[in-house]
Design a protein around this motif. Structure first.
Motif, PDB file in Angstrom:
ATOM      1  N   LYS A 239      -8.540   2.125  -3.997  1.00  0.00           N
ATOM      2  CA  LYS A 239      -8.805   0.448  -4.492  1.00  0.00           C
ATOM      3  C   LYS A 239      -8.862   0.152  -5.554  1.00  0.00           C
ATOM      4  O   LYS A 239      -9.662   0.077  -6.330  1.00  0.00           O
TER       5      LYS A 239
ATOM      6  N   SER B 268       1.992  -4.664   3.959  1.00  0.00           N
ATOM      7  CA  SER B 268       0.669  -5.411   4.751  1.00  0.00           C
ATOM      8  C   SER B 268       0.817  -6.391   6.048  1.00  0.00           C
ATOM      9  O   SER B 268       1.575  -7.099   5.193  1.00  0.00           O
TER      10      SER B 268
ATOM     11  N   SER C  60      -5.331  -5.433   1.738  1.00  0.00           N
ATOM     12  CA  SER C  60      -5.222  -4.922   3.130  1.00  0.00           C
ATOM     13  C   SER C  60      -6.380  -5.671   4.203  1.00  0.00           C
ATOM     14  O   SER C  60      -7.092  -6.019   3.836  1.00  0.00           O
TER      15      SER C  60
ATOM     16  N   VAL D 100      -6.967  -0.751   6.031  1.00  0.00           N
ATOM     17  CA  VAL D 100      -8.257   0.434   4.830  1.00  0.00           C
ATOM     18  C   VAL D 100      -8.217   1.906   5.883  1.00  0.00           C
ATOM     19  O   VAL D 100      -8.166   2.277   5.494  1.00  0.00           O
TER      20      VAL D 100
ATOM     21  N   ALA E  86     -12.180  -4.312   1.021  1.00  0.00           N
ATOM     22  CA  ALA E  86     -11.174  -3.424   1.148  1.00  0.00           C
ATOM     23  C   ALA E  86     -12.414  -2.630   0.627  1.00  0.00           C
ATOM     24  O   ALA E  86     -13.203  -1.176   0.913  1.00  0.00           O
TER      25      ALA E  86
ATOM     26  N   THR F 287     -15.100  -1.805   3.412  1.00  0.00           N
ATOM     27  CA  THR F 287     -14.250  -0.799   4.770  1.00  0.00           C
ATOM     28  C   THR F 287     -15.085   1.054   3.702  1.00  0.00           C
ATOM     29  O   THR F 287     -14.966   1.505   4.682  1.00  0.00           O
ATOM     30  N   ILE F 288     -14.243   1.061   2.815  1.00  0.00           N
ATOM     31  CA  ILE F 288     -14.712   1.679   2.003  1.00  0.00           C
ATOM     32  C   ILE F 288     -15.804   2.517   1.896  1.00  0.00           C
ATOM     33  O   ILE F 288     -16.505   3.903   2.860  1.00  0.00           O
TER      34      ILE F 288
ATOM     35  N   ILE G 110      -8.344   8.149  -1.213  1.00  0.00           N
ATOM     36  CA  ILE G 110      -8.405   6.194  -1.257  1.00  0.00           C
ATOM     37  C   ILE G 110      -8.688   5.861  -2.143  1.00  0.00           C
ATOM     38  O   ILE G 110      -9.974   6.136  -3.148  1.00  0.00           O
TER      39      ILE G 110
ATOM     40  N   VAL H 123      -4.665   2.029  -1.101  1.00  0.00           N
ATOM     41  CA  VAL H 123      -5.091   0.683  -0.352  1.00  0.00           C
ATOM     42  C   VAL H 123      -5.287  -0.503  -1.558  1.00  0.00           C
ATOM     43  O   VAL H 123      -6.015  -0.348  -2.307  1.00  0.00           O
TER      44      VAL H 123
ATOM     45  N   ASN I 199       0.958  -0.953   0.018  1.00  0.00           N
ATOM     46  CA  ASN I 199       0.230   0.327  -0.073  1.00  0.00           C
ATOM     47  C   ASN I 199       0.843   1.559   0.161  1.00  0.00           C
ATOM     48  O   ASN I 199       2.253   0.984   0.576  1.00  0.00           O
TER      49      ASN I 199
END
Ligand code: NAD
Length: 495
Positions: free
Chosen positions: A171, A13, A36, A41, A206, A209-210, A169, A200, A4
């Motif tokens: 991904k 990670s 991740s 994240v 991931a 989480t976002i 951010i 990330v 990352n």
């Protein structure tokens, strides 16, 4: 191991989860990608949140200086970026360079930051009262991107977002992550502060989480339609602004008066370029009338048979492999289904084998004729080097067919008849329309987006729509009273 990039630093990670990255031309593993964890994240999101206030307060001209530098460095490193793309994606070097150039054009657009953010001003909206509006950044925003344009699609997003004063951010796709890291390093070399762009890597963990993070204000997504719909629903449910661009099935109508050679050449580039793995690829040709269809097919067959397929470092290759072994099997399976459901397979690319690259994920170009709208090869996005010819009896039948399809990304018409072309542009239920232009991807100062199930959300991506997506409007009404005493007023204010 690919890491990352958080707060300007490469962060290995600790999740213990990883997945291999392959070279599709050889089938060999070229790297490992760390996936991740939720905590990792969230650490990146915290870094973006910490950087956000200072970045939003940085004068736009200062931000523009960094963007100009980024643009210059991208130009100098274009060749390296293109090689990183081809190594993990498989597309030819020229095609990869084209993708870098189209992404760079969005960076050029973002260099005009001060003009993009200018608001409106009205003097004397009331007695000694002025009003002005301003577009302000949202804070922390995120992007989730697909494999097929590992450099360009992320560049559709974060240059505009950070130009508007947000921190980001990203991904990227798990399949070809290296170009993203290389460009992010160049971004930091250009002088952007740590935390403004954070990368990330990861999978569904991931992404979720976002989508659930209360800190992230907006999410841009580009990928397949089922995931776009999921991202839109989950992101919106947690109160975010979401633009989610999905899959496509792009038709090209060929009218009887078209230049048939030009139409056939356009179909070759748009159908088989990048092995058909473009969301603006033409996957359905719709010649109008039997005679037009016969003429078109007669031209296409030898061209498809002569397609030069090869690895990216073969300068003669017109098309590379598809992205994974699974993708190759899925596409071959769809070709089988086309044959079983009664389409005529005029050129069969399933059995192509390249000497020295027997383990690569290569397919030759395939061409179907007499495809009908009930067949799976018509209904589904194949995302491979397969072109289907669906014969239409007349122009209206062609228009209705396109309007009925669930996808609405791009379309094109080839004709010498301006009247028909204008009618087509009016009536067609598609977001991006080409007239004698097979891949009508809007330039950076327009915006890109489909209709129907090709885009979930209200905003197209990049250009003016991108600026609107990554900012919110504030309108200030101000009075500087010089001795006015008008007492309390209880009626609704008017001028
Ligand atoms: P994809 O939907 O599989 O993946 C896109 C992103 O979503 C990746 O970052 C991936 O990690 C993530 N993802 C995958 N499965 C997920 C899940 N179950 N939950 C949460 N996140 C998940 O798409 P792809 O195969 O990488 O890309 C090809 C697709 O993208 C095609 O359908 C193509 O048409 C589309 N595409 C659309 C546009 C456009 O502008 N409309 C542009 C490029 C590609």
């Amino acid at each position: 191991m690919i890491s990352n990039l958080v707060n300007g630093l490469s962060v290995a990670s600790q999740s213990g989860n990883s997945q291999p990255v392959f070279n599709p031309a050889t089938g060999e593993q070229v790297d490992d990608l760390a996936l991740s964890s939720v905590d990792e994240v969230n650490q990146a999101i915290d870094a973006a949140a910490a950087a956000a206030p200072a970045w939003a307060a940085t004068p736009p001209l200062k931000r523009a200086g960094m963007m100009f530098k980024f643009n210059e460095l991208l130009g100098k490193r274009a060749d390296d970026i293109a090689r990183a793309i081809s190594r993990e994606h498989g597309k030819t070097h020229d095609d990869a360079l084209g993708e870098v150039q189209r992404g760079k054009e969005v960076v050029e657009y973002a260099c005009g930051i001060p003009s993009l953010l200018k608001g409106e001003f009205s003097r004397n909206v009331g007695p000694q009262i002025d009003s002005f509006s301003d577009r302000q950044p949202l804070g922390v925003v995120a992007g989730i991107t697909p494999f097929n344009f590992p450099a360009m699609v992320p560049l559709w997003m974060y240059p505009v977002a950070v130009a508007c004063g947000n921190t980001f951010i990203l991904k990227p796709s798990e399949r070809d992550p290296s170009a993203v890291n290389l460009i992010a390093e160049i971004f930091h070399e250009a002088g952007f502060p740590p935390g403004v762009l954070n990368v990330v890597h990861g999978d569904k963990t991931a992404v979720d989480t976002i989508l659930d993070s209360p800190i992230i204000q907006a999410v841009s997504f580009v990928g397949s339609t089922p995931i776009a719909e999921y991202v839109y629903q989950r992101g919106s449910a947690s109160g975010k602004r979401v633009q989610a661009l999905g899959g496509a099935k792009n038709h090209m109508v060929v009218l009887p008066d078209a230049d048939m050679q030009q139409a056939a050449e356009a179909l070759m580039g748009a159908g088989y370029g990048s092995a058909g793995e473009r969301c603006m690829a033409i996957s359905v040709a719709v010649p109008v009338g039997e005679k037009t269809a016969d003429q078109l097919v007669e031209k296409l067959v030898p061209m498809v048979e002569a397609l030069k397929v090869g690895p990216a470092d073969d300068a003669d290759a017109e098309m590379g492999p598809v992205i994974t072994r699974d993708a190759k099997e899925r596409i071959s399976g769809l070709i089988d289904s086309g044959v079983n459901q009664g389409a005529e397979l005029l050129v069969d690319g399933r059995s192509l084998s390249l000497q020295g690259y027997e383990n690569g994920y290569f397919l030759g170009g395939s061409l179907f004729d007499k495809v009908t709208t009930e067949m799976d090869i018509y209904k589904q996005e194949i995302f491979g080097p397969v072109l289907s010819v669906v014969r239409a009896n007349d122009y209206s039948e062609a228009v209705d067919m396109i309007n009925r399809h669930e996808y609405g990304n791009g379309t094109a018409i080839f004709t010498r008849d301006g009247d028909a072309a204008r009618d087509f542009a009016d009536r067609i239920q598609i977001g991006m329309v080409g007239v004698n232009v097979p891949i009508p991807v809007p330039v950076a100062y327009h915006s890109f987006g489909g209709w129907k199930r090709s885009l979930f959300g209200d905003h197209s991506i990049y250009g003016p729509e991108g600026v609107h997506f990554y900012t919110r409007l504030k309108t200030i009404t101000a009075r500087w009273p010089s001795g006015i005493k008008d007492g309390a007023a209880y009626a609704f204010p008017t001028t």
